[in-house]
Every structure is written in structure tokens, then in C-alpha cells.
Motif scaffolding. Structure first.
Motif, short mmCIF file in Angstrom:
data_model
loop_
_atom_site.label_atom_id
_atom_site.label_comp_id
_atom_site.label_asym_id
_atom_site.label_seq_id
_atom_site.Cartn_x
_atom_site.Cartn_y
_atom_site.Cartn_z
N ASN A 46 0.99 -1.20 0.21
CA ASN A 46 0.00 -0.21 -0.02
C ASN A 46 1.08 1.27 0.03
OD1 ASN A 46 -2.60 -1.24 -0.03
ND2 ASN A 46 -2.53 -1.61 2.22
N THR A 47 1.99 1.20 0.74
CA THR A 47 2.99 2.23 0.75
C THR A 47 3.40 2.53 -0.67
OG1 THR A 47 3.50 1.93 3.09
CG2 THR A 47 4.78 3.24 1.78
N ASN A 48 3.75 1.54 -1.32
CA ASN A 48 4.48 1.65 -2.57
C ASN A 48 3.53 2.27 -3.56
OD1 ASN A 48 6.77 0.81 -1.92
ND2 ASN A 48 6.67 -1.28 -2.71
N ILE A 49 2.20 1.99 -3.55
CA ILE A 49 1.03 2.43 -4.29
C ILE A 49 0.96 3.91 -4.07
CG2 ILE A 49 -1.53 2.30 -4.72
CD1 ILE A 49 -1.43 -0.74 -4.32
N GLN A 50 1.18 4.42 -2.89
CA GLN A 50 0.83 5.63 -2.54
C GLN A 50 2.05 6.51 -3.29
OE1 GLN A 50 0.95 5.51 1.76
NE2 GLN A 50 -0.84 4.63 1.74
N ILE A 51 3.35 5.91 -3.36
CA ILE A 51 4.36 6.58 -3.85
C ILE A 51 4.14 6.67 -5.39
CG2 ILE A 51 6.88 6.22 -4.23
CD1 ILE A 51 6.15 7.10 -1.37
N ALA A 52 3.72 5.50 -5.88
CA ALA A 52 3.41 5.42 -7.23
C ALA A 52 2.46 6.78 -7.61
CB ALA A 52 2.64 4.08 -7.86
N ALA A 53 1.41 7.15 -6.79
CA ALA A 53 0.45 8.07 -7.03
C ALA A 53 1.41 9.41 -6.89
CB ALA A 53 -0.61 8.09 -5.87
N GLU A 54 2.26 9.47 -6.08
CA GLU A 54 2.89 10.74 -5.96
C GLU A 54 3.95 10.90 -7.08
OE1 GLU A 54 4.98 10.46 -2.10
OE2 GLU A 54 3.13 11.04 -0.93
N ILE A 55 4.52 9.95 -7.26
CA ILE A 55 5.45 9.94 -8.77
C ILE A 55 4.54 10.44 -9.93
CG2 ILE A 55 6.90 8.54 -10.30
CD1 ILE A 55 8.30 9.49 -7.71
N ALA A 56 3.37 9.77 -10.30
CA ALA A 56 2.64 10.05 -11.19
C ALA A 56 2.18 11.62 -11.49
CB ALA A 56 1.37 9.25 -11.41
N ASN A 57 2.09 12.10 -9.98
CA ASN A 57 1.59 13.55 -10.04
C ASN A 57 2.70 14.48 -10.45
OD1 ASN A 57 -0.37 15.11 -8.70
ND2 ASN A 57 1.37 16.02 -7.54
N ALA A 58 4.00 14.06 -10.46
CA ALA A 58 5.22 14.79 -10.53
C ALA A 58 6.01 14.50 -12.00
CB ALA A 58 6.08 14.71 -9.77
N TYR A 59 5.83 13.34 -12.32
CA TYR A 59 6.63 12.77 -13.38
C TYR A 59 5.71 12.17 -14.47
CZ TYR A 59 10.87 13.38 -10.41
OH TYR A 59 11.63 14.11 -9.86
N ARG A 60 6.22 12.20 -15.93
CA ARG A 60 5.67 11.57 -17.15
C ARG A 60 6.53 10.26 -17.51
NH1 ARG A 60 3.36 15.72 -21.37
NH2 ARG A 60 2.95 13.75 -22.08
N LEU A 61 5.59 8.99 -16.95
CA LEU A 61 6.33 7.97 -17.36
C LEU A 61 5.28 7.02 -17.08
CD1 LEU A 61 8.59 6.46 -14.81
CD2 LEU A 61 7.21 8.27 -14.24
N PRO A 62 5.31 5.83 -17.80
CA PRO A 62 4.40 4.39 -17.51
C PRO A 62 4.50 4.12 -16.31
CG PRO A 62 5.97 4.11 -19.44
CD PRO A 62 6.32 5.50 -19.22
N ILE A 63 3.45 3.77 -15.57
CA ILE A 63 3.74 3.21 -14.13
C ILE A 63 2.68 2.00 -14.18
CG2 ILE A 63 3.47 3.57 -11.82
CD1 ILE A 63 3.91 6.35 -12.08
N LEU A 64 3.22 0.89 -13.70
CA LEU A 64 2.30 -0.41 -13.91
C LEU A 64 2.47 -0.80 -12.30
CD1 LEU A 64 3.31 -2.53 -16.69
CD2 LEU A 64 1.38 -1.35 -16.53
N ILE A 65 1.31 -1.31 -11.94
CA ILE A 65 1.01 -2.03 -10.65
C ILE A 65 0.39 -3.38 -10.68
CG2 ILE A 65 -0.11 -1.82 -8.39
CD1 ILE A 65 -0.23 1.22 -8.60
N LEU A 66 1.44 -4.26 -10.51
CA LEU A 66 0.79 -5.75 -11.12
C LEU A 66 0.73 -6.49 -9.57
CD1 LEU A 66 3.41 -6.23 -13.81
CD2 LEU A 66 1.01 -5.83 -14.15
N SER A 135 -1.52 7.55 6.48
CA SER A 135 -1.19 7.33 7.93
C SER A 135 -2.25 6.26 8.48
CB SER A 135 -1.22 8.45 8.97
OG SER A 135 -1.23 8.00 10.06
N THR A 136 -3.62 6.15 8.00
CA THR A 136 -4.43 5.47 8.27
C THR A 136 -4.24 3.92 7.67
OG1 THR A 136 -6.19 7.08 8.41
CG2 THR A 136 -7.03 4.82 8.28
N ILE A 137 -3.58 4.00 6.32
CA ILE A 137 -3.30 2.57 6.18
C ILE A 137 -2.14 2.02 6.60
CG2 ILE A 137 -2.09 1.74 3.99
CD1 ILE A 137 -3.79 3.64 2.15
N LYS A 138 -0.96 2.89 6.95
CA LYS A 138 -0.07 2.27 7.69
C LYS A 138 -0.23 1.91 9.07
CE LYS A 138 3.57 5.02 5.18
NZ LYS A 138 4.44 6.09 5.40
N THR A 139 -1.13 2.46 9.99
CA THR A 139 -1.22 2.24 11.38
C THR A 139 -2.43 1.61 11.43
OG1 THR A 139 -2.47 4.40 11.95
CG2 THR A 139 -0.04 4.38 12.12
#
Length: 141
Positions: A46-66, A135-139
Motif C-alpha cells: 500500500n505504501t508503494n502504491i501511494q508512492i506511485a501516485a505521488e510519482i505520477a503526480n510529478a513525472y511523465r512515465l508509464p507506471i504499472l502496478i501488478l 497514516s491510516t493505511i500504515k497504522t
């Protein structure tokens, strides 16, 4: 001669390893960022998915979540890959978790294009709610 033979062998092994990556290296000619999650996703995923969202917010590249079931057996999950190279893996580097800064540093070094306008995740009106959700997801509370 021995040095050139060793260099050639290392180059060949490197090419074989890259060819055998369990995830796509590129999508539509762009280097791909791939996140592999456990089935069902755990906290690190879940933390990695949040990071993927943040990266997509700032960078233009293909992102896959498998899901782990979509990649070859024994591929670690969670894990993160960029251009077929492993950045993080469960039981290995970063124990499968990344941060925004880890990925952003790699993308900056690669010269990855940024979004013309950052998405709303970094707006002051949205960020507190996004951080609360993380925070809710982590705790769990």
C-alpha cells in the motif's frame, strides 16, 4: 585478451539478466516504473502504491502496478522495478519499500520528463487529507 574476454562475458551476462526481467522494461518506448504487490496487498505494498501516485503526480512515465500472480513465480513482492532493473525487493534492497525521494532521484538522473503542471496531490488543500489516508493505511487507525 583475458580482460576483453571477461568484459565480453560480463556484457553478455548483463544482457541476459536484463532480457530475463520479470517485468516490462519499456512501454511505448518509455522506461517503465513497475510495482509488484502481494496478493492481497500488505502495508508495504500500500505504501508503494501511494508512492506511485505521488510519482505520477510529478513525472511523465508509464507506471504499472501488478499483482504477484501476474509475474513469474518467485518474483519478490513487494518489489519495485525501473527499466527492468530492481530498485527494491522483499527480503532485499529496502525490503520491498521505496520512498518518493528514492524514485525521484532515479528519475532525475535518467532525465525523465516532469508533468507540465503537478497534480493536486501536492496542493495544500489536498495534501493533508492524502497524508491522513497514508497514516491510516500504515497504522490501521
Amino acid at each position: 585478451m583475458v580482460k576483453s574476454l571477461i568484459a565480453g562475458m560480463l556484457s553478455l551476462l548483463s544482457a541476459i539478466c536484463l532480457a530475463n526481467t520479470p517485468v516490462p522494461q519499456q512501454i511505448n518506448g518509455q522506461k517503465a516504473l513497475v510495482f509488484i504487490n502481494q496478493d492481497p496487498p500488505g502495508t508495504r505494498c500500500n505504501t508503494n502504491i501511494q508512492i506511485a501516485a505521488e510519482i505520477a503526480n510529478a513525472y511523465r512515465l508509464p507506471i504499472l502496478i501488478l499483482p504477484q500472480t501476474a509475474v513469474p513465480p518467485l518474483t519478490p513482492a513487494p518489489s519495485v522495478w525501473f527499466n527492468g532493473e530492481n530498485i527494491a525487493a522483499s527480503g532485499g534492497a529496502h525490503n520491498g519499500m521505496v520512498s518518493y525521494q528514492i524514485i525521484a532521484d532515479i528519475l532525475e538522473l535518467e532525465g525523465t520528463n516532469k508533468q507540465k503542471k503537478q497534480g493536486k496531490l501536492f496542493n495544500d488543500s489536498v495534501r493533508p487529507e492524502f497524508d491522513k489516508l497514508k497514516s491510516t493505511i500504515k497504522t490501521g487507525s
